[in-house]
Design a protein around this motif. Structure first.
Motif, PDB file in Angstrom:
ATOM      1  N   VAL A 152      38.260  32.691  35.739  1.00  0.00           N
ATOM      2  CA  VAL A 152      37.782  33.983  36.236  1.00  0.00           C
ATOM      3  C   VAL A 152      36.297  33.889  36.561  1.00  0.00           C
ATOM      4  O   VAL A 152      35.840  34.396  37.599  1.00  0.00           O
ATOM      5  CB  VAL A 152      38.074  35.106  35.212  1.00  0.00           C
ATOM      6  N   GLU A 153      35.523  33.213  35.713  1.00  0.00           N
ATOM      7  CA  GLU A 153      34.092  33.044  35.981  1.00  0.00           C
ATOM      8  C   GLU A 153      33.859  32.234  37.258  1.00  0.00           C
ATOM      9  O   GLU A 153      32.998  32.569  38.071  1.00  0.00           O
ATOM     10  CB  GLU A 153      33.420  32.345  34.796  1.00  0.00           C
ATOM     11  N   ARG A 154      34.644  31.186  37.449  1.00  0.00           N
ATOM     12  CA  ARG A 154      34.517  30.385  38.684  1.00  0.00           C
ATOM     13  C   ARG A 154      34.862  31.219  39.905  1.00  0.00           C
ATOM     14  O   ARG A 154      34.222  31.112  40.951  1.00  0.00           O
ATOM     15  CB  ARG A 154      35.395  29.138  38.616  1.00  0.00           C
ATOM     16  N   ARG A 155      35.871  32.074  39.766  1.00  0.00           N
ATOM     17  CA  ARG A 155      36.247  32.959  40.870  1.00  0.00           C
ATOM     18  C   ARG A 155      35.121  33.942  41.165  1.00  0.00           C
ATOM     19  O   ARG A 155      34.775  34.178  42.322  1.00  0.00           O
ATOM     20  CB  ARG A 155      37.535  33.703  40.539  1.00  0.00           C
ATOM     21  N   ASP A 156      34.549  34.522  40.114  1.00  0.00           N
ATOM     22  CA  ASP A 156      33.439  35.452  40.300  1.00  0.00           C
ATOM     23  C   ASP A 156      32.251  34.769  40.978  1.00  0.00           C
ATOM     24  O   ASP A 156      31.604  35.357  41.852  1.00  0.00           O
ATOM     25  CB  ASP A 156      33.004  36.050  38.959  1.00  0.00           C
ATOM     26  N   ASP A 157      31.964  33.536  40.577  1.00  0.00           N
ATOM     27  CA  ASP A 157      30.886  32.773  41.210  1.00  0.00           C
ATOM     28  C   ASP A 157      31.179  32.571  42.700  1.00  0.00           C
ATOM     29  O   ASP A 157      30.293  32.733  43.540  1.00  0.00           O
ATOM     30  CB  ASP A 157      30.690  31.413  40.535  1.00  0.00           C
ATOM     31  N   GLY A 195      30.602  35.720  44.541  1.00  0.00           N
ATOM     32  CA  GLY A 195      29.173  35.962  44.681  1.00  0.00           C
ATOM     33  C   GLY A 195      28.547  35.153  45.806  1.00  0.00           C
ATOM     34  O   GLY A 195      27.587  35.590  46.441  1.00  0.00           O
ATOM     35  N   ARG A 196      29.100  33.966  46.051  1.00  0.00           N
ATOM     36  CA  ARG A 196      28.634  33.117  47.158  1.00  0.00           C
ATOM     37  C   ARG A 196      29.331  33.468  48.468  1.00  0.00           C
ATOM     38  O   ARG A 196      29.113  32.807  49.476  1.00  0.00           O
ATOM     39  CB  ARG A 196      28.898  31.639  46.837  1.00  0.00           C
ATOM     40  N   ARG A 197      30.209  34.460  48.418  1.00  0.00           N
ATOM     41  CA  ARG A 197      31.011  34.889  49.570  1.00  0.00           C
ATOM     42  C   ARG A 197      31.968  33.788  50.035  1.00  0.00           C
ATOM     43  O   ARG A 197      32.318  33.700  51.196  1.00  0.00           O
ATOM     44  CB  ARG A 197      30.131  35.405  50.704  1.00  0.00           C
ATOM     45  N   ASP A 198      32.388  32.960  49.080  1.00  0.00           N
ATOM     46  CA  ASP A 198      33.380  31.913  49.337  1.00  0.00           C
ATOM     47  C   ASP A 198      34.747  32.515  49.018  1.00  0.00           C
ATOM     48  O   ASP A 198      35.344  32.265  47.980  1.00  0.00           O
ATOM     49  CB  ASP A 198      33.095  30.690  48.460  1.00  0.00           C
ATOM     50  N   PHE A 199      35.204  33.349  49.926  1.00  0.00           N
ATOM     51  CA  PHE A 199      36.418  34.113  49.681  1.00  0.00           C
ATOM     52  C   PHE A 199      37.679  33.250  49.704  1.00  0.00           C
ATOM     53  O   PHE A 199      38.685  33.600  49.096  1.00  0.00           O
ATOM     54  CB  PHE A 199      36.508  35.283  50.655  1.00  0.00           C
ATOM     55  N   THR A 228      35.179  41.687  36.594  1.00  0.00           N
ATOM     56  CA  THR A 228      36.594  41.309  36.628  1.00  0.00           C
ATOM     57  C   THR A 228      37.212  41.412  35.238  1.00  0.00           C
ATOM     58  O   THR A 228      36.645  40.962  34.256  1.00  0.00           O
ATOM     59  CB  THR A 228      36.753  39.873  37.158  1.00  0.00           C
ATOM     60  N   ARG A 229      38.394  42.003  35.203  1.00  0.00           N
ATOM     61  CA  ARG A 229      39.198  42.062  33.982  1.00  0.00           C
ATOM     62  C   ARG A 229      40.527  41.382  34.278  1.00  0.00           C
ATOM     63  O   ARG A 229      40.972  41.360  35.423  1.00  0.00           O
ATOM     64  CB  ARG A 229      39.428  43.510  33.558  1.00  0.00           C
ATOM     65  N   ILE A 245      41.926  30.771  43.660  1.00  0.00           N
ATOM     66  CA  ILE A 245      41.933  30.883  42.201  1.00  0.00           C
ATOM     67  C   ILE A 245      42.774  32.081  41.783  1.00  0.00           C
ATOM     68  O   ILE A 245      43.591  31.986  40.860  1.00  0.00           O
ATOM     69  CB  ILE A 245      40.501  30.996  41.648  1.00  0.00           C
ATOM     70  N   ARG A 246      42.609  33.200  42.459  1.00  0.00           N
ATOM     71  CA  ARG A 246      43.384  34.402  42.129  1.00  0.00           C
ATOM     72  C   ARG A 246      44.883  34.128  42.280  1.00  0.00           C
ATOM     73  O   ARG A 246      45.681  34.508  41.423  1.00  0.00           O
ATOM     74  CB  ARG A 246      42.961  35.568  43.018  1.00  0.00           C
ATOM     75  N   GLU A 247      45.272  33.469  43.353  1.00  0.00           N
ATOM     76  CA  GLU A 247      46.690  33.183  43.596  1.00  0.00           C
ATOM     77  C   GLU A 247      47.249  32.234  42.530  1.00  0.00           C
ATOM     78  O   GLU A 247      48.368  32.424  42.050  1.00  0.00           O
ATOM     79  CB  GLU A 247      46.872  32.590  44.990  1.00  0.00           C
TER      80      GLU A 247
END
Length: 79
Positions: free
Chosen positions: A36-41, A44-48, A72-73, A54-56
């Motif tokens: 989740v932290e890697r996804r948030d990072d 934040g970098r707009r690397d959607f 994120t929760r 990661i979400r999938e």
């Protein structure tokens, strides 16, 4: 060409993601929190693309994410 096959690795290794008690639960919680932290990072970098990947992957493992303003929760969905 090699064909990619998705495995349910936690269950293959004998982990029940819905059981968060004991040492296995702390391990699962820590691993999910790291992803989740890697996804948030990435967000934040707009690397959607990375964020969505990661979400999938988490979703395939039964982890549902919510993105309220506070951050994120996540929770493990009952199957």
């Amino acid at each position: 060409m090699a064909r990619h096959q998705s495995l349910d690795l936690p269950r293959l290794l004998g982990f029940d993601l819905a059981d968060t008690s004991g040492g296995a639960g702390r391990l699962v919680d820590g691993l999910i929190a790291e992803l989740v932290e890697r996804r948030d990072d990435a967000r934040g970098r707009r690397d959607f693309e990375t964020s969505a990947r990661i979400r999938e992957r988490l979703h395939k493992l039964g982890v549902e994410l919510a993105d309220p303003r506070e951050g994120t929760r996540w929770h493990i969905a009952r199957r």
